[in-house]
Design a protein around this motif. Structure first.
Motif, PDB file in Angstrom:
ATOM      1  N   THR A 212       0.873  -1.345   0.082  1.00  0.00           N
ATOM      2  CA  THR A 212      -0.021  -0.178   0.036  1.00  0.00           C
ATOM      3  C   THR A 212       0.782   1.319  -0.110  1.00  0.00           C
ATOM      4  N   ALA A 213       1.851   1.141   0.931  1.00  0.00           N
ATOM      5  CA  ALA A 213       2.948   2.357   0.764  1.00  0.00           C
ATOM      6  C   ALA A 213       3.601   2.539  -0.569  1.00  0.00           C
ATOM      7  N   ARG A 214       3.752   1.827  -1.128  1.00  0.00           N
ATOM      8  CA  ARG A 214       4.367   2.004  -2.402  1.00  0.00           C
ATOM      9  C   ARG A 214       3.564   2.310  -3.554  1.00  0.00           C
ATOM     10  N   ASP A 215       2.135   1.936  -3.446  1.00  0.00           N
ATOM     11  CA  ASP A 215       1.165   2.106  -4.231  1.00  0.00           C
ATOM     12  C   ASP A 215       0.857   3.669  -4.065  1.00  0.00           C
ATOM     13  N   LEU A 216       0.731   3.947  -2.670  1.00  0.00           N
ATOM     14  CA  LEU A 216       0.460   5.519  -2.625  1.00  0.00           C
ATOM     15  C   LEU A 216       1.629   6.290  -2.990  1.00  0.00           C
TER      16      LEU A 216
ATOM     17  N   LEU B 134       2.357  13.661   2.862  1.00  0.00           N
ATOM     18  CA  LEU B 134       2.474  12.660   2.318  1.00  0.00           C
ATOM     19  C   LEU B 134       3.139  11.576   3.186  1.00  0.00           C
ATOM     20  N   SER B 135       4.194  12.059   3.687  1.00  0.00           N
ATOM     21  CA  SER B 135       5.221  11.127   4.518  1.00  0.00           C
ATOM     22  C   SER B 135       4.553  10.597   5.390  1.00  0.00           C
ATOM     23  N   LEU B 136       3.646  11.274   6.434  1.00  0.00           N
ATOM     24  CA  LEU B 136       2.920  10.770   7.399  1.00  0.00           C
ATOM     25  C   LEU B 136       1.946   9.826   6.727  1.00  0.00           C
ATOM     26  N   ALA B 137       1.328   9.900   5.845  1.00  0.00           N
ATOM     27  CA  ALA B 137       0.355   8.924   5.078  1.00  0.00           C
ATOM     28  C   ALA B 137       1.222   7.576   4.754  1.00  0.00           C
TER      29      ALA B 137
ATOM     30  N   LEU C 198       4.115   7.489  13.673  1.00  0.00           N
ATOM     31  CA  LEU C 198       4.067   8.313  12.310  1.00  0.00           C
ATOM     32  C   LEU C 198       5.017   9.416  12.284  1.00  0.00           C
ATOM     33  N   TRP C 199       5.108  10.106  13.310  1.00  0.00           N
ATOM     34  CA  TRP C 199       6.205  11.354  13.318  1.00  0.00           C
ATOM     35  C   TRP C 199       7.453  11.007  13.163  1.00  0.00           C
ATOM     36  N   ARG C 200       7.800   9.806  14.007  1.00  0.00           N
ATOM     37  CA  ARG C 200       9.247   9.164  13.861  1.00  0.00           C
ATOM     38  C   ARG C 200       9.718   8.540  12.777  1.00  0.00           C
ATOM     39  N   ARG C 201       8.693   7.743  12.151  1.00  0.00           N
ATOM     40  CA  ARG C 201       9.106   7.049  11.023  1.00  0.00           C
ATOM     41  C   ARG C 201       8.824   7.902   9.788  1.00  0.00           C
ATOM     42  N   GLY C 202       7.795   9.082   9.732  1.00  0.00           N
ATOM     43  CA  GLY C 202       7.621   9.793   8.822  1.00  0.00           C
ATOM     44  C   GLY C 202       8.556  10.798   8.110  1.00  0.00           C
ATOM     45  N   ARG C 203       9.355  11.070   9.200  1.00  0.00           N
ATOM     46  CA  ARG C 203      10.512  12.071   8.890  1.00  0.00           C
ATOM     47  C   ARG C 203      11.165  12.054   7.412  1.00  0.00           C
ATOM     48  N   GLY C 204      10.939  12.540   6.532  1.00  0.00           N
ATOM     49  CA  GLY C 204      11.619  12.431   5.161  1.00  0.00           C
ATOM     50  C   GLY C 204      11.198  11.216   4.326  1.00  0.00           C
ATOM     51  N   LEU C 205      10.034  10.535   4.861  1.00  0.00           N
ATOM     52  CA  LEU C 205       9.738   9.158   4.198  1.00  0.00           C
ATOM     53  C   LEU C 205       9.466   9.228   2.612  1.00  0.00           C
ATOM     54  N   SER C 206       8.579  10.463   2.344  1.00  0.00           N
ATOM     55  CA  SER C 206       8.376  10.455   0.925  1.00  0.00           C
ATOM     56  C   SER C 206       9.630  10.805   0.078  1.00  0.00           C
ATOM     57  N   ALA C 207      10.742  11.458   0.370  1.00  0.00           N
ATOM     58  CA  ALA C 207      11.787  11.287  -0.290  1.00  0.00           C
ATOM     59  C   ALA C 207      12.585   9.887  -0.361  1.00  0.00           C
ATOM     60  N   SER C 208      12.310   9.278   0.657  1.00  0.00           N
ATOM     61  CA  SER C 208      12.803   7.665   0.647  1.00  0.00           C
ATOM     62  C   SER C 208      12.133   6.824  -0.377  1.00  0.00           C
ATOM     63  N   TYR C 209      10.858   7.026  -0.352  1.00  0.00           N
ATOM     64  CA  TYR C 209      10.162   6.187  -1.608  1.00  0.00           C
ATOM     65  C   TYR C 209      10.222   6.756  -2.998  1.00  0.00           C
ATOM     66  N   THR C 210      10.562   8.106  -3.037  1.00  0.00           N
ATOM     67  CA  THR C 210      10.874   8.602  -4.461  1.00  0.00           C
ATOM     68  C   THR C 210      12.286   7.800  -4.806  1.00  0.00           C
ATOM     69  N   ASP C 211      13.284   8.072  -3.879  1.00  0.00           N
ATOM     70  CA  ASP C 211      14.669   7.487  -4.112  1.00  0.00           C
ATOM     71  C   ASP C 211      14.557   5.915  -4.351  1.00  0.00           C
ATOM     72  N   GLU C 212      13.701   5.270  -3.756  1.00  0.00           N
ATOM     73  CA  GLU C 212      13.508   3.708  -3.895  1.00  0.00           C
ATOM     74  C   GLU C 212      12.952   3.565  -5.375  1.00  0.00           C
TER      75      GLU C 212
ATOM     76  N   LEU D  52      12.249  -1.248   1.963  1.00  0.00           N
ATOM     77  CA  LEU D  52      11.653  -0.160   2.937  1.00  0.00           C
ATOM     78  C   LEU D  52      10.724  -0.593   3.961  1.00  0.00           C
ATOM     79  N   LEU D  53       9.987  -1.751   3.792  1.00  0.00           N
ATOM     80  CA  LEU D  53       9.000  -2.156   4.412  1.00  0.00           C
ATOM     81  C   LEU D  53       9.908  -2.947   5.430  1.00  0.00           C
ATOM     82  N   ASP D  54      10.740  -3.755   5.410  1.00  0.00           N
ATOM     83  CA  ASP D  54      11.817  -4.459   6.182  1.00  0.00           C
ATOM     84  C   ASP D  54      12.334  -3.231   6.857  1.00  0.00           C
ATOM     85  N   GLU D  55      12.820  -2.273   6.670  1.00  0.00           N
ATOM     86  CA  GLU D  55      13.406  -1.188   7.262  1.00  0.00           C
ATOM     87  C   GLU D  55      12.804  -0.634   8.349  1.00  0.00           C
ATOM     88  N   ALA D  56      11.109  -0.553   7.767  1.00  0.00           N
ATOM     89  CA  ALA D  56      10.087  -0.065   8.821  1.00  0.00           C
ATOM     90  C   ALA D  56      10.096  -1.238   9.988  1.00  0.00           C
TER      91      ALA D  56
END
Length: 201
Positions: A3-7, A25-28, A83-97, A62-66
């Motif tokens: 779901t995260a990758r689809d989002l 987006l990172s929180l979501a 959400l606040w801890r994991r979400g920091r910069g997460l949208s950029a991590s998904y873009t990079d992935e 990324l899910l294993d990292e989570a």
């Protein structure tokens, strides 16, 4: 696909038409990861707390990292804190992935040396699957997308017959997004007040 990758794919797919705030987006995405981890039995929700499950590897980087970032000691971590801890910069991590795995490419300058800051998806099975899920208005994806600002509020289906753990995560994401927007608005007001002081008002 998760779901995260689809989002993340949906967000990039519609980026040109509807700009998305990276914080929301990172929180979501962090919320989507929780739901993916629940589905993979890597975490169980005990009320609002994330209790690590028996499985820790999902096969998704990324899910294993989570999963490895989960707090493994009682009283465990509330979803909102995660959400606040994991979400920091997460949208950029998904873009990079997405770029790393060849599902997206960074747009380059005229000489191919500089990035313009825009990432574009390539045609792939993953993109088609995400688009199909989006077109079908799948309730969980729709709710997360709404929280991220990608679409209007989701239909009521999201809470009808939906697992309690899913509702808990979606409510936590909505609350976190509202808190982020309140903080952002407060900063705007404070900055404006500061500017007015310097102008002699």
């Amino acid at each position: 696909m998760t779901t995260a990758r689809d989002l993340a794919i949906v967000a990039l797919d519609g980026a040109a038409d509807r700009p998305v705030e990276q914080g929301e987006l990172s929180l979501a995405l962090a919320g989507a990861e929780v739901l993916d981890l629940v589905a993979a039995r890597a975490v169980v929700l005990d009320g609002e707390r994330l209790v690590p499950g028996g499985r820790s590897l999902t096969g998704d980087g990324l899910l294993d990292e989570a999963a490895s970032a989960l707090v493994r000691e009682e009283p465990y971590e509330p979803v909102g804190d995660w959400l606040w801890r994991r979400g920091r910069g997460l949208s950029a991590s998904y873009t990079d992935e997405l770029e790393r795995t060849g599902l997206a490419v960074a747009r380059r300058g005229r000489r191919g040396a500089l990035r313009t800051g825009r990432t574009e998806l390539v045609e792939s099975a993953a993109r088609r699957e995400a688009r199909e899920r989006w077109a079908a208005a799948e309730p969980v994806l729709a709710a997360l997308a709404a929280a991220a600002g990608l679409r209007e509020e989701p239909s009521a289906e999201v809470t009808d017959g939906t697992a309690e753990s899913v509702v808990t995560v979606l409510v936590a994401v909505g609350t976190a997004v509202q808190e982020l927007q309140a903080v952002r608005q407060r900063r705007v007001i404070e900055d404006a007040a500061f500017d007015n002081i310097w102008r002699g008002f």
